[in-house]
Design a protein around this motif. Structure first.
Motif, PDB file in Angstrom:
ATOM      1  N   SER A  85       4.900  48.596 109.761  1.00  0.00           N
ATOM      2  CA  SER A  85       5.072  47.372 110.243  1.00  0.00           C
ATOM      3  C   SER A  85       6.099  46.386 109.607  1.00  0.00           C
ATOM      4  CB  SER A  85       3.732  46.655 109.956  1.00  0.00           C
ATOM      5  OG  SER A  85       3.069  46.966 108.452  1.00  0.00           O
ATOM      6  N   PRO A  86       6.563  46.714 108.560  1.00  0.00           N
ATOM      7  CA  PRO A  86       7.487  46.001 107.672  1.00  0.00           C
ATOM      8  C   PRO A  86       9.247  45.997 108.713  1.00  0.00           C
ATOM      9  CG  PRO A  86       6.483  46.655 105.987  1.00  0.00           C
ATOM     10  CD  PRO A  86       5.980  47.338 107.022  1.00  0.00           C
ATOM     11  N   MET A  87       9.328  47.211 108.759  1.00  0.00           N
ATOM     12  CA  MET A  87      10.502  47.513 109.634  1.00  0.00           C
ATOM     13  C   MET A  87      10.415  47.006 110.947  1.00  0.00           C
ATOM     14  SD  MET A  87      12.168  51.277 110.530  1.00  0.00           S
ATOM     15  CE  MET A  87      10.845  51.848 111.504  1.00  0.00           C
ATOM     16  N   ILE A  88       9.136  47.170 111.737  1.00  0.00           N
ATOM     17  CA  ILE A  88       9.103  46.470 112.919  1.00  0.00           C
ATOM     18  C   ILE A  88       9.006  44.916 112.965  1.00  0.00           C
ATOM     19  CG2 ILE A  88       7.546  46.364 114.975  1.00  0.00           C
ATOM     20  CD1 ILE A  88       6.373  49.285 114.383  1.00  0.00           C
ATOM     21  N   PHE A  89       8.512  44.337 112.078  1.00  0.00           N
ATOM     22  CA  PHE A  89       8.604  43.140 112.054  1.00  0.00           C
ATOM     23  C   PHE A  89       9.884  42.439 111.870  1.00  0.00           C
ATOM     24  CE2 PHE A  89       8.506  38.970 109.474  1.00  0.00           C
ATOM     25  CZ  PHE A  89       7.492  38.248 110.238  1.00  0.00           C
ATOM     26  N   SER A  90      10.988  43.165 111.340  1.00  0.00           N
ATOM     27  CA  SER A  90      12.256  42.590 111.178  1.00  0.00           C
ATOM     28  C   SER A  90      12.943  42.308 112.763  1.00  0.00           C
ATOM     29  CB  SER A  90      13.133  43.434 110.525  1.00  0.00           C
ATOM     30  OG  SER A  90      13.310  44.832 111.271  1.00  0.00           O
ATOM     31  N   THR A  91      12.170  42.775 113.545  1.00  0.00           N
ATOM     32  CA  THR A  91      12.902  42.740 115.179  1.00  0.00           C
ATOM     33  C   THR A  91      12.531  41.203 115.549  1.00  0.00           C
ATOM     34  OG1 THR A  91      10.648  43.618 116.085  1.00  0.00           O
ATOM     35  CG2 THR A  91      12.587  45.137 115.757  1.00  0.00           C
ATOM     36  N   ILE A  92      11.747  40.547 114.915  1.00  0.00           N
ATOM     37  CA  ILE A  92      11.617  39.219 115.358  1.00  0.00           C
ATOM     38  C   ILE A  92      12.701  38.308 115.069  1.00  0.00           C
ATOM     39  CG2 ILE A  92      10.411  38.361 113.194  1.00  0.00           C
ATOM     40  CD1 ILE A  92       8.333  36.682 114.992  1.00  0.00           C
ATOM     41  N   PHE A  93      13.472  38.639 114.151  1.00  0.00           N
ATOM     42  CA  PHE A  93      14.684  37.785 113.581  1.00  0.00           C
ATOM     43  C   PHE A  93      15.686  37.586 114.686  1.00  0.00           C
ATOM     44  CE2 PHE A  93      13.392  39.235 109.338  1.00  0.00           C
ATOM     45  CZ  PHE A  93      12.389  38.300 108.799  1.00  0.00           C
ATOM     46  N   PRO A  94      15.945  38.301 115.453  1.00  0.00           N
ATOM     47  CA  PRO A  94      17.143  38.159 116.692  1.00  0.00           C
ATOM     48  C   PRO A  94      16.659  37.427 117.457  1.00  0.00           C
ATOM     49  CG  PRO A  94      17.118  40.555 115.930  1.00  0.00           C
ATOM     50  CD  PRO A  94      16.022  39.952 115.235  1.00  0.00           C
ATOM     51  N   PHE A  95      15.095  37.462 118.013  1.00  0.00           N
ATOM     52  CA  PHE A  95      14.555  36.674 118.729  1.00  0.00           C
ATOM     53  C   PHE A  95      14.409  35.269 118.380  1.00  0.00           C
ATOM     54  CE2 PHE A  95      13.322  40.804 120.239  1.00  0.00           C
ATOM     55  CZ  PHE A  95      13.533  41.001 121.517  1.00  0.00           C
ATOM     56  N   LEU A  96      14.176  35.028 117.217  1.00  0.00           N
ATOM     57  CA  LEU A  96      14.055  33.740 116.724  1.00  0.00           C
ATOM     58  C   LEU A  96      15.464  32.761 116.697  1.00  0.00           C
ATOM     59  CD1 LEU A  96      11.520  34.039 113.738  1.00  0.00           C
ATOM     60  CD2 LEU A  96      11.006  33.022 115.932  1.00  0.00           C
ATOM     61  N   ALA A  97      16.641  33.790 116.431  1.00  0.00           N
ATOM     62  CA  ALA A  97      17.720  33.229 116.543  1.00  0.00           C
ATOM     63  C   ALA A  97      18.303  32.935 117.761  1.00  0.00           C
ATOM     64  CB  ALA A  97      18.598  34.227 115.989  1.00  0.00           C
ATOM     65  N   PHE A  98      17.973  33.826 118.677  1.00  0.00           N
ATOM     66  CA  PHE A  98      18.246  33.377 120.092  1.00  0.00           C
ATOM     67  C   PHE A  98      17.486  32.170 120.386  1.00  0.00           C
ATOM     68  CE2 PHE A  98      17.522  33.673 124.659  1.00  0.00           C
ATOM     69  CZ  PHE A  98      18.614  33.771 125.184  1.00  0.00           C
ATOM     70  N   PHE A  99      16.227  32.322 120.499  1.00  0.00           N
ATOM     71  CA  PHE A  99      15.412  31.050 120.896  1.00  0.00           C
ATOM     72  C   PHE A  99      15.738  29.541 120.190  1.00  0.00           C
ATOM     73  CE2 PHE A  99      12.910  34.317 122.826  1.00  0.00           C
ATOM     74  CZ  PHE A  99      13.089  33.808 124.162  1.00  0.00           C
ATOM     75  N   GLY A 100      16.126  29.838 118.725  1.00  0.00           N
ATOM     76  CA  GLY A 100      16.201  28.533 118.138  1.00  0.00           C
ATOM     77  C   GLY A 100      17.473  28.197 118.238  1.00  0.00           C
ATOM     78  N   THR A 101      18.775  28.851 118.692  1.00  0.00           N
ATOM     79  CA  THR A 101      19.812  27.944 118.788  1.00  0.00           C
ATOM     80  C   THR A 101      19.543  27.332 120.153  1.00  0.00           C
ATOM     81  OG1 THR A 101      20.833  30.210 119.575  1.00  0.00           O
ATOM     82  CG2 THR A 101      21.182  29.508 117.521  1.00  0.00           C
TER      83      THR A 101
END
Length: 688
Positions: A85-101
């Motif tokens: 799960s810690p490895m899978i969780f890191s996939t959230i970061f690119p999506f946060l960067a995309f929607f955040g910007t």
């Protein structure tokens, strides 16, 4: 290659692919004028298909038993009593960067971006704490995801490019794409001879039909995200898997890495240079494969970025000579070991710098003369040494009552010594960065002491690190010191750039320094804690959380009113006004005036319809303002006002790190421009 672990194979794949694309494009480009458009779709399509077919046949012939998909993609995840799960969780970061910007660009709401930037350090603290319980693939995958997030956060800010040099890089790329041919005679500048910013993006854009702007903003972000991953692979060999993550984070959390999409040519030069260093210290490759790969990657550095190539050669050539020197001293024999590598590098460097890209060698020669005091003429030396210099914009601020805005981003060299520090947040940044420098210095000195102790026979110390790596670290430290001590070098190239480059050698010294400090204070088991504190502190100042906590707008990403974002953010209205000038402006005797940042907006909209492709006039132009109506040399003149000028009432006289602005409404000179010929509610075009 199938015998290599997947992560190492993965970064080699990308490096070799980039090499093939760049040099294939260069070869096709030399077929001009026999092929009128050598970089158009049909020549590229045919050539790359032939190359792929031939390489596939060769690969199958040489490795029939290994030519299986499961052996090629030998990616393995350890699931035996390990947390996935810690490895899978890191996939959230690119999506946060995309929607955040996206949210920040549209509504100036920075909540998602701040969530992303708060989660990243917490995430790494968690996986470091769970290091014995997580899958062996977690670290490299997490590094890749967070690296990609930073590149997306930077690339997707604004609908256009964010930065300075990348606008000029994009200008050259557009011209190459427009003609499907790289012509270095029209723009014979050092930057236009960097194949990473013209041939490479042209091929990607042609083959994929992706718009050039998204090649620069997104595709290059995906490629560049492997940089800290390469550092991680190298560091595992030097300091072990337990500490390699900290070396990767030391690179990943550098502000200059986060902003690397603003300097595309250095991004690709770093990829190739770090891969070349990986080859030197890789024990899984045969000697012949090492030589071939090293030559390939160093050739790629040379054609990607001249400055990084000079530094890379200075760091690696002495390392290559070590076996020869050892043979001379130990066996009293002269054997030309690795001289074949030096011959290839020397010959290619000569051909490239003195025959093909002469402007790069001239720039380097002038820089050396000035730095050594043998020449006092610095007028022609710039970062790009180009007639199309993005900073060479006519200054329109002949006003009274100037508004001076203090800088909030560090001026690197003086700030190291505490000079010019004028705020608490800046002092925090200085202290954190100085702590990193000091720790690296302690690690390097401790390593040198162990070498000396082992040499004199002090049995307590045993040689742990390859001598070649220690030599590379010493060379890196010396070069970094020279760039700090010699003023011109630091101005022309930037100590921060060479520091990022030198971390391939100095990064492990940072870890060793912390280990030594923990032992000195009698708490050796606290080394991971100290490393984590220093790394998180670096991240905090790199993304300007110290300024955020002080209520000072500073970040280019999440602070709407920061000077950095105000300078760099390009509005659609700016580009629309620039396109109006490009399409309808008089084609002869044209002069376009604007403030210091207007040139970036003009280049963003360039479609090559105006012969004066610089779009930017020299500062001398306004000395002729009294003769606007009589001097035929300046018959057609336009004043281009940007969104900042018309809507935010700001005129930029200078750019970062020191921001000096004046209000548009109080500008005396603007009163001489009375006729408005274009107005889209954001940008305007005026004539006298």
């Amino acid at each position: 290659m199938n015998k290599l672990e997947f992560v190492k194979k993965f970064v080699f794949w990308i490096g070799l692919s980039l090499f093939i694309i760049i040099f294939t494009g260069l070869g096709l480009n030399y077929l001009y004028p026999f092929i009128s458009e050598p970089l158009s779709l049909f020549p590229l399509f045919v050539t790359f298909n032939i190359i792929i077919i031939l390489l596939s046949i060769i690969a199958y012939h040489k490795n029939q038993e290994e030519f299986k998909i499961q052996k090629i993609f030998n990616f393995k995840v350890d699931t035996n009593n390990k947390l996935i799960s810690p490895m899978i969780f890191s996939t959230i970061f690119p999506f946060l960067a995309f929607f955040g910007t996206y949210l920040m660009n549209i509504t100036n709401n920075n909540s998602i971006l701040l969530l992303l930037l708060f989660l990243i350090p917490i995430y790494f603290v968690v996986i470091i704490g769970l290091r014995n319980k997580i899958s062996n693939s977690t670290y490299p995958f997490a590094i890749l995801m967070v690296s990609l997030s930073f590149f997306l956060m930077h690339g997707l800010t604004s609908n256009y490019l964010i930065g300075r040099d990348n606008h000029l890089e994009f200008f050259y790329f557009q011209y190459t794409l427009h003609n499907y041919h790289l012509d270095t005679n029209i723009f014979n500048t050092p930057l236009n001879n960097c194949l990473s910013v013209n041939i490479l993006p042209t091929i990607y854009s042609v083959l994929t039909s992706i718009k050039g702007i998204y090649v620069f903003k997104i595709l290059f972000g995906f490629i560049g995200s492997i940089i800290p991953l390469i550092i991680y692979v190298i560091s595992r060999k030097i300091v072990g898997n337990k500490y390699a993550i900290f070396v990767a984070l030391l690179v990943l959390f550098q502000m200059n890495f986060i902003e690397l999409l603003s300097l595309i040519r250095q991004e690709f030069a770093l990829i190739f240079f770090f891969l070349a260093v990986l080859v030197i210290f890789d024990s899984d490759l045969s000697n012949i494969n090492k030589k071939i790969l090293f030559i390939i990657f160093m050739f790629s550095v040379i054609v990607s970025h001249y400055s990084t190539a000079f530094i890379g050669l200075a760091m690696t050539v002495p390392i290559i000579l070590i076996p020869f020197i050892k043979k001379v001293f130990n066996d009293k024999k002269i054997r030309p070991i690795n001289f074949d590598i030096l011959a290839f590098l020397g010959l290619f460097s000569y051909i490239w710098y003195f025959i093909v890209a002469k402007s790069q060698s001239r720039t380097a020669t002038r820089a050396f003369r000035i730095s050594t005091g043998s020449s006092a003429n610095t007028s022609n030396i710039t970062n790009s040494s180009s007639s199309i210099n993005a900073t060479n914009v006519t200054n329109v601020t002949n006003t009274t009552n100037p508004i001076v805005v203090n800088h909030t981003r560090e001026n690197t060299i003086p700030a190291i010594f505490g000079i010019g520090v004028d705020s608490v947040p800046q002092m925090i940044s200085v202290l954190v960065n100085d702590a990193i420098f000091l720790t690296i210095g302690i690690g390097l000195m401790a390593t040198l002491w162990e070498i000396f102790a082992s040499f004199v026979g002090y049995k307590k110390y045993k040689k742990k690190l390859p001598f070649e790596f220690i030599l590379g670290s010493v060379i890196s430290a010396v070069l970094l010191a020279l760039f700090i001590v010699i003023p011109f070098f630091s101005k022309a190239y930037g100590a921060h750039r060479i520091f990022l480059t030198s971390l391939v050698f100095l990064g492990p010294m940072f870890v060793i320094g912390v280990i030594k400090i923990a032992k000195l204070i009698g708490k050796p088991k606290l080394d991971l804690v100290l490393l984590t504190i220093l790394i998180i502190s670096l991240f905090t100042v790199s993304i300007h959380f110290n300024y955020l906590a002080s209520g000072i707008p500073s970040s280019i990403y999440y602070d709407e009113n920061s000077n950095a974002r105000t300078e760099a953010f390009i509005y659609d209205q700016d580009v629309a006004g620039a396109k109006f000038l490009s399409h309808y402006g008089e084609k002869r005797k044209i002069r376009i005036h604007g403030d210091t940042v207007a040139g970036f907006r003009l280049m963003a909209a360039n479609n090559f319809s105006i012969p004066n492709r610089t779009f930017i006039d020299s500062k001398k132009t306004f000395k002729f303002k009294k003769r606007l109506k009589t001097d035929s040399r300046f018959k057609y003149q336009y004043l281009y006002l940007t969104y900042l000028n018309t809507q935010k009432n700001i005129i930029f006289e200078q750019t970062a790190p020191t921001f000096i602005t004046n209000t548009t409404s109080s500008n005396i000179f603007l009163k001489e421009w009375k006729s408005r010929i274009y107005d889209n509610g954001g940008s305007k075009v005026l004539i006298p």
